[in-house]
Design an enzyme around this catalytic site. Structure first.
Site, PDB file in Angstrom:
ATOM      1  N   ASP A   1     -10.659  -9.824  11.453  1.00 20.60           N
ATOM      2  CA  ASP A   1     -10.483  -8.680  10.544  1.00 20.60           C
ATOM      3  C   ASP A   1     -11.860  -8.072  10.217  1.00 20.60           C
ATOM      4  O   ASP A   1     -12.028  -6.841  10.235  1.00 20.60           O
ATOM      5  CB  ASP A   1      -9.785  -9.184   9.271  1.00 20.60           C
ATOM      6  CG  ASP A   1      -9.634  -8.115   8.215  1.00 20.60           C
ATOM      7  OD1 ASP A   1      -8.751  -7.257   8.368  1.00 20.60           O
ATOM      8  OD2 ASP A   1     -10.411  -8.131   7.233  1.00 20.60           O
TER       9      ASP A   1
ATOM     10  N   ARG B   1      10.977  -1.004   7.737  1.00 21.52           N
ATOM     11  CA  ARG B   1      11.954  -1.848   8.444  1.00 21.52           C
ATOM     12  C   ARG B   1      13.255  -2.009   7.669  1.00 21.52           C
ATOM     13  O   ARG B   1      14.333  -1.890   8.202  1.00 21.52           O
ATOM     14  CB  ARG B   1      11.337  -3.223   8.710  1.00 21.52           C
ATOM     15  CG  ARG B   1      10.829  -3.359  10.139  1.00 21.52           C
ATOM     16  CD  ARG B   1      10.503  -4.775  10.431  1.00 21.52           C
ATOM     17  NE  ARG B   1       9.540  -5.284   9.462  1.00 21.52           N
ATOM     18  CZ  ARG B   1       8.457  -5.960   9.777  1.00 21.52           C
ATOM     19  NH1 ARG B   1       8.194  -6.223  11.011  1.00 21.52           N
ATOM     20  NH2 ARG B   1       7.629  -6.402   8.849  1.00 21.52           N
TER      21      ARG B   1
ATOM     22  N   GLY C   1     -11.127  -1.392   1.726  1.00 25.13           N
ATOM     23  CA  GLY C   1     -10.127  -0.905   0.760  1.00 25.13           C
ATOM     24  C   GLY C   1     -10.567   0.289  -0.059  1.00 25.13           C
ATOM     25  O   GLY C   1     -10.733   1.391   0.465  1.00 25.13           O
TER      26      GLY C   1
ATOM     27  N   GLY D   1       0.832 -16.644  -1.897  1.00 25.19           N
ATOM     28  CA  GLY D   1       0.963 -15.369  -1.189  1.00 25.19           C
ATOM     29  C   GLY D   1      -0.330 -14.584  -1.149  1.00 25.19           C
ATOM     30  O   GLY D   1      -0.346 -13.394  -0.845  1.00 25.19           O
TER      31      GLY D   1
ATOM     32  N   VAL E   1       0.835  -1.208   0.000  1.00 20.46           N
ATOM     33  CA  VAL E   1       0.000   0.000   0.000  1.00 20.46           C
ATOM     34  C   VAL E   1       0.869   1.257   0.000  1.00 20.46           C
ATOM     35  O   VAL E   1       0.581   2.227  -0.723  1.00 20.46           O
ATOM     36  CB  VAL E   1      -0.971  -0.005   1.202  1.00 20.46           C
ATOM     37  CG1 VAL E   1      -1.851   1.236   1.172  1.00 20.46           C
ATOM     38  CG2 VAL E   1      -1.831  -1.266   1.189  1.00 20.46           C
TER      39      VAL E   1
ATOM     40  N   GLU F   1      -2.558 -14.606   4.137  1.00 21.73           N
ATOM     41  CA  GLU F   1      -1.436 -14.385   5.051  1.00 21.73           C
ATOM     42  C   GLU F   1      -0.865 -15.722   5.523  1.00 21.73           C
ATOM     43  O   GLU F   1      -1.597 -16.715   5.622  1.00 21.73           O
ATOM     44  CB  GLU F   1      -1.928 -13.639   6.301  1.00 21.73           C
ATOM     45  CG  GLU F   1      -2.614 -12.331   6.033  1.00 21.73           C
ATOM     46  CD  GLU F   1      -1.641 -11.218   5.736  1.00 21.73           C
ATOM     47  OE1 GLU F   1      -0.458 -11.366   6.060  1.00 21.73           O
ATOM     48  OE2 GLU F   1      -2.071 -10.210   5.156  1.00 21.73           O
TER      49      GLU F   1
ATOM     50  N   LYS G   1     -13.491  -4.178  11.179  1.00 19.20           N
ATOM     51  CA  LYS G   1     -14.123  -3.295  10.195  1.00 19.20           C
ATOM     52  C   LYS G   1     -15.578  -3.022  10.563  1.00 19.20           C
ATOM     53  O   LYS G   1     -16.081  -1.894  10.412  1.00 19.20           O
ATOM     54  CB  LYS G   1     -14.007  -3.925   8.800  1.00 19.20           C
ATOM     55  CG  LYS G   1     -12.547  -4.013   8.327  1.00 19.20           C
ATOM     56  CD  LYS G   1     -12.377  -4.947   7.137  1.00 19.20           C
ATOM     57  CE  LYS G   1     -10.937  -4.977   6.640  1.00 19.20           C
ATOM     58  NZ  LYS G   1     -10.678  -6.062   5.675  1.00 19.20           N
TER      59      LYS G   1
ATOM     60  N   VAL H   1     -11.440   0.257   6.006  1.00 20.00           N
ATOM     61  CA  VAL H   1     -12.594  -0.626   5.797  1.00 20.00           C
ATOM     62  C   VAL H   1     -12.892  -0.743   4.305  1.00 20.00           C
ATOM     63  O   VAL H   1     -13.104   0.261   3.630  1.00 20.00           O
ATOM     64  CB  VAL H   1     -13.857  -0.096   6.527  1.00 20.00           C
ATOM     65  CG1 VAL H   1     -15.032  -1.047   6.334  1.00 20.00           C
ATOM     66  CG2 VAL H   1     -13.580   0.123   8.003  1.00 20.00           C
TER      67      VAL H   1
HETATM   68  N1  HSE Z   1      -6.841  -9.366   4.928  1.00 21.31           N
HETATM   69  C1  HSE Z   1      -7.778  -8.431   4.394  1.00 21.31           C
HETATM   70  C2  HSE Z   1      -8.699  -9.163   3.429  1.00 21.31           C
HETATM   71  C3  HSE Z   1      -7.041  -7.315   3.704  1.00 21.31           C
HETATM   72  O1  HSE Z   1      -8.492 -10.352   3.127  1.00 21.31           O
HETATM   73  O2  HSE Z   1      -9.668  -8.577   2.990  1.00 21.31           O
HETATM   74  C4  HSE Z   1      -7.736  -5.987   3.737  1.00 21.31           C
HETATM   75  O3  HSE Z   1      -8.045  -5.523   5.012  1.00 21.31           O
END
Ligand code: HSE
Length: 439
Positions: free
Chosen positions: A212, A55, A145, A198, A24, A201, A216, A143
């Site tokens: 997650d 990092r 994207g 990939g 991002v 996660e 949101k 929230v």
């Molecule tokens: N891990 C989130 C998803 C990314 O799969 O939607 C965006 O918050």
């Protein structure tokens, strides 16, 4: 009287510091560099990235960072004299992101973040800090994207009483559920594959366990109902228990399974929850496939509005971050969650057991005479009325499936019935229950 945030408008360029140079962060740099002139033309304010922090300084990110100062200590970004606005793209509810947020706001500088966990967990405190220090705090990218749902709730729909919000807010879960349905593959198989490429996660817990989505949902509920975000009072279920068999039965019954973040108002109060639900096949939300996000909002005057688009990724998330930057430059003030932070109510989400609705239940039972009588006796005792009942022919590992939907019943009753089922010898595994959502 709350102080209005003052626009950080400057005679020289507005100087931006970016913390976090992952997908991002790189997306934000690309938009700000590629669209520099047109963005400045909108407001008359030039924008300049002065400082970045991440990092690993040496990693090739595909963008030229040589023109920016490098800041090794993330929190120090807030202190830099050549930074008027901080963009936080690190993630995580605590640690450097939280420290950076507090330091930036204390200094009266604008803080823009894509970090849903940070806003969901520390939203009230950060909003108070922003207001006390006359600073901007914005989080459109946190929230869904690229979908401008924060702006829609805070501004576009302000004339409405919001009766409900239903959102597909996690692309990973929607992607997994879509592939399970289309390819008939098990959850574990698709998750493993998604991790290998990939897509999911390495530790997918936050996604697949619904956390997650809960972050949101808490943010959307805060904006819609004047609450401080609260995830401690938000019952959350993920998608790990969903089998392809449930997806097949859902389809036969006219539904599709989606992981939903829900916030709604009833006579009993505000209900905020996350669960996998069966939604009618012909509803807007059922048609949202793959990693796409969607939010359906019911407003008292506007009726139903539906927002759909990419919920993650470089371009969509960076697009939302840039919208926040422009909002700040325009001086679009107003309280962080729509209402002054000291007036935000404490969440009093109705408890799970106050919920009434229709349910889907799948049982694996012995294929023997009298089994159905035991099942229906439990339903009668717990006052659960059957809407439809199927026993679908073929035997499954030493039993058969019985699948039913209920008429409207309280969650208390259905939970009592499920507990009762597990005590029956003829019930061979823990029953599966899903809520059926009207959409
Ligand atoms: N891990 C989130 C998803 C990314 O799969 O939607 C965006 O918050």
């Amino acid at each position: 009287m709350m102080k209005a945030s003052s626009s950080p408008l400057r005679t020289g360029p507005l100087r931006i510091g970016i913390a976090g140079l992952g997908t991002v962060g790189v997306g934000v740099i690309k938009i700000l560099e590629e669209r520099k002139d047109i963005l400045s033309a909108h407001t008359g304010q030039a924008l300049e990235i002065t400082t970045v922090s991440a990092r690993d300084r040496r990693r090739d990110r595909g963008v030229d960072l040589s023109g920016y100062d490098w800041c090794d200590n993330t929190v120090e970004l807030a202190e830099r004299d050549n930074v008027d606005m901080v963009i936080e793209l690190i993630g995580g509810s605590d640690g450097p992101a939280y420290a950076l947020a507090k330091e930036t706001l204390k200094r009266g500088k604008a803080f823009i973040t894509a970090n849903k966990a940070l806003v969901a967990v520390h939203g009230r405190e950060l909003a108070e800090l922003a207001e006390a220090n006359n600073a901007y705090l914005r989080f459109e990218a946190a929230v869904a994207g690229g979908i401008p749902i924060i702006k829609a709730l805070r501004e576009g729909l302000i004339g409405n009483e919001i009766s409900s919000i239903q959102g597909i807010l996690n692309g990973t879960c929607n992607y997994i559920l879509t592939r399970m349905e289309n390819e008939g593959l098990d959850f574990d198989v698709i998750l493993e594959e998604a991790q290998k490429i990939g897509y999911a996660e390495a530790d997918p817990t936050f996604d697949i366990e619904g956390i997650d989505t809960a972050h949101k949902t808490a943010i959307l509920a805060a904006l819609a109902y004047g609450y401080a975000p609260d995830i401690t009072n938000l019952p959350t279920e993920g998608i790990t228990k969903i089998g392809t068999v449930d997806i097949d039965y859902a389809r036969q019954l006219g539904y599709r399974i989606k992981l939903l973040g829900i916030a709604r108002k009833s006579e009993k109060g505000i209900e905020t929850r996350v669960y996998p639900a069966m939604v009618p096949l012909d509803s807007a939300i059922a048609k949202v496939a793959g990693a796409t996000n969607a939010v359906v909002v019911e407003g008292s005057y506007v009726g139903q509005t539906v927002y759909e688009g990419a919920g993650a990724g470089e371009g969509p998330t960076a697009s939302a971050v840039v919208a926040d930057i422009m909002d700040v430059v325009r001086g679009n003030a107003g309280p962080v969650f729509g209402l002054p932070s000291h007036t935000l109510a404490q969440s009093d989400s109705v408890s799970e057991n106050d919920y009434s609705g229709t349910f889907y239940v799948r049982l694996r039972v012995d294929d023997e005479p009298g089994v159905m009588a035991h099942i229906t006796a439990v339903l009668a005792e717990e006052k659960v009325s059957i809407g439809s009942l199927l026993q679908l022919g073929s035997a499954v590992s030493g039993g058969v499936y019985i699948v039913m939907t209920t008429h409207v019943t309280s969650e208390d009753s259905i939970l009592a019935a499920l507990k009762h089922f597990t005590e029956l010898e003829c019930v061979l595994e823990t029953p599966t229950m899903l809520r059926i959502e009207a959409c």
